[in-house]
Enzyme design. Sequence first.
Site, PDB file in Angstrom:
ATOM      1  N   GLU A   1     -52.012  27.881  -8.501  1.00 16.95           N
ATOM      2  CA  GLU A   1     -50.594  28.242  -8.401  1.00 16.95           C
ATOM      3  C   GLU A   1     -49.804  27.454  -9.437  1.00 16.95           C
ATOM      4  O   GLU A   1     -49.999  26.246  -9.599  1.00 16.95           O
ATOM      5  CB  GLU A   1     -49.982  27.876  -7.029  1.00 16.95           C
TER       6      GLU A   1
ATOM      7  N   GLU B   1     -53.568  23.603   0.054  1.00 11.25           N
ATOM      8  CA  GLU B   1     -52.634  22.488   0.165  1.00 11.25           C
ATOM      9  C   GLU B   1     -52.643  21.760   1.506  1.00 11.25           C
ATOM     10  O   GLU B   1     -51.641  21.765   2.238  1.00 11.25           O
ATOM     11  CB  GLU B   1     -51.205  22.964  -0.115  1.00 11.25           C
TER      12      GLU B   1
HETATM   13  C1  PNW Z   1     -46.791  26.143  -2.490  1.00 15.17           C
HETATM   14  N1  PNW Z   1     -43.993  20.483  -3.511  1.00 15.17           N
HETATM   15  O1  PNW Z   1     -46.251  25.139  -1.689  1.00 15.17           O
HETATM   16  C2  PNW Z   1     -47.432  27.106  -1.514  1.00 15.17           C
HETATM   17  O2  PNW Z   1     -48.825  27.147  -1.623  1.00 15.17           O
HETATM   18  C3  PNW Z   1     -46.864  28.483  -1.529  1.00 15.17           C
HETATM   19  O3  PNW Z   1     -47.179  29.155  -0.326  1.00 15.17           O
HETATM   20  C4  PNW Z   1     -45.381  28.410  -1.790  1.00 15.17           C
HETATM   21  O4  PNW Z   1     -44.740  29.645  -1.638  1.00 15.17           O
HETATM   22  C5  PNW Z   1     -45.220  27.866  -3.190  1.00 15.17           C
HETATM   23  O5  PNW Z   1     -45.817  26.602  -3.339  1.00 15.17           O
HETATM   24  C6  PNW Z   1     -43.770  27.758  -3.646  1.00 15.17           C
HETATM   25  O6  PNW Z   1     -43.065  26.828  -2.879  1.00 15.17           O
HETATM   26  C7  PNW Z   1     -45.685  24.006  -2.206  1.00 15.17           C
HETATM   27  O7  PNW Z   1     -43.030  19.991  -2.885  1.00 15.17           O
HETATM   28  C8  PNW Z   1     -44.648  23.441  -1.498  1.00 15.17           C
HETATM   29  O8  PNW Z   1     -44.435  19.909  -4.550  1.00 15.17           O
HETATM   30  C9  PNW Z   1     -44.077  22.281  -1.929  1.00 15.17           C
HETATM   31  C10 PNW Z   1     -44.564  21.656  -3.065  1.00 15.17           C
HETATM   32  C11 PNW Z   1     -45.611  22.222  -3.773  1.00 15.17           C
HETATM   33  C12 PNW Z   1     -46.155  23.392  -3.332  1.00 15.17           C
END
Ligand code: PNW
Length: 456
Positions: free
Chosen positions: A359, A166
């Site tokens: 994920e 990401e």
């Molecule tokens: C992911 N959004 O982050 C990360 O890869 C993980 O480490 C994290 O724990 C997981 O999602 C859950 O939050 C994101 O705003 C953070 O769309 C934000 C977003 C998407 C993924």
Amino acid sequence: MKKIDFPKDFLWGTATASYQIEGAWNEDLKGENIWDMVSHTPGRIRNGDTGDIACDHYHRYKEDVQIMKQLNLNAYRFSISWSRIFPTGKGEVNRKGVEFYDNLVNELIANDIEPVVTLYHWDLPLALQEIGSWESREVVDAYVKYAKFIFDHYGDRVKKWITFNEPAIFTVSFYGGGLFTGNMDLRGGYIASTNVNVAHAKAVKAYRNSKYPDGAIGITLNLTHVYPKTKSSLNLEAAYFIDGISNRWYLDPIFKGEYPKDILNFLKTKFNFPDIPKGDLELLNENPIDFLGINNYACMRVAAEKPEDLTRISKLIKTERIEGREYSTYGWEVCPEGFYDLIMRIDRVYNHPVIYITENGYADKDDNIENGIVQDDDRLNYLKRYFEVAYKSIREGVKLKGYFIWSLLDNFEWLQGYSIRFGLIRVNFETQERLWKKSAQWYRDVIAQNGFKINL
Ligand code: PNW
């Protein structure tokens, strides 16, 4: 009722990240990283939580691999903590850190679980933050050296690699929020995102020239389908723009070796964004990926408001809540149709790449425990609906080869600390006891049957 069957060889996994589960933050000569720094700064993380112990996975990995085995997983995505391998980001290798991942990889393979390794899931060695983080090309060079070491050392056993998790979040969102420096700096975040692409392309190249180049390498992007709130031309235009800064800005350089012109112009006008350095796009063009990793949780609905506040990404991207739609406890829209539309669009626009869902998952409080099992019906139903559309996309020809649920265990959810739970397995953070959730039992059975029954 009809049973849906996933393709043979489909990868069924779960995903985690080093800082979120390992703990052992200062053991065996591990160097400090930026999340150690942030979590040790008072007032930054909810409830003052830190990853010092987290799920204590560093000491409990054998037990955790046994849980994976009981879940029937045939793949497991985890990330390597850079500062365990190179405590200051470069220089001498720390054998103790290398040994931990040797043990983990060997344990997985002994249990018929394929390791899928992310090189970077946000835990930059602190020493590299101090020389400019991802805005600095020195950090890019250090990353490529780190990547080379990892490929040569583990490449005999690890055959699936993810260069970055990401980029949008750890560059644009973190810089825009002033997470590590205290300064909100969206411009710096965008510059960092272009440097990360260069680091990615150089790592892909290093992999092809490594000792064991016979596996596959890709990158994981967080992608979110964007819907206009209504079909008015202003809303459509806004949705195209938000799609540009959320999705196209990251997809186009990886697949087409170019940045989307509308977004580049926007950055030039608003931030006096510099020209993309000579050679960057060539590097991306010359080093294509073998697969795309997609992280997806929700979708976005946008209206035609012009972004006024350019200091942070949360002001730039304003999403609307829609009456009648379903939201998780933490406000993310349950949106299987957005997941489907996203996958289909990537398949069509970017020439049918191999895709892994690296994920997808559901956050909740998970405090309803009956007969020793966490009753997480909402998560189970969410997963079922997302699996159904994933299956539908495969039927329609998408090369979707595997699915990794976020996450194996409840873990350190970044700024939210331990207040939000994503695991299939519940963790009691006082005792480190692991407790199964209903969704974990369901997932175990889905994997055993390589599919599940749906109502027609
Ligand atoms: C992911 N959004 O982050 C990360 O890869 C993980 O480490 C994290 O724990 C997981 O999602 C859950 O939050 C994101 O705003 C953070 O769309 C934000 C977003 C998407 C993924």
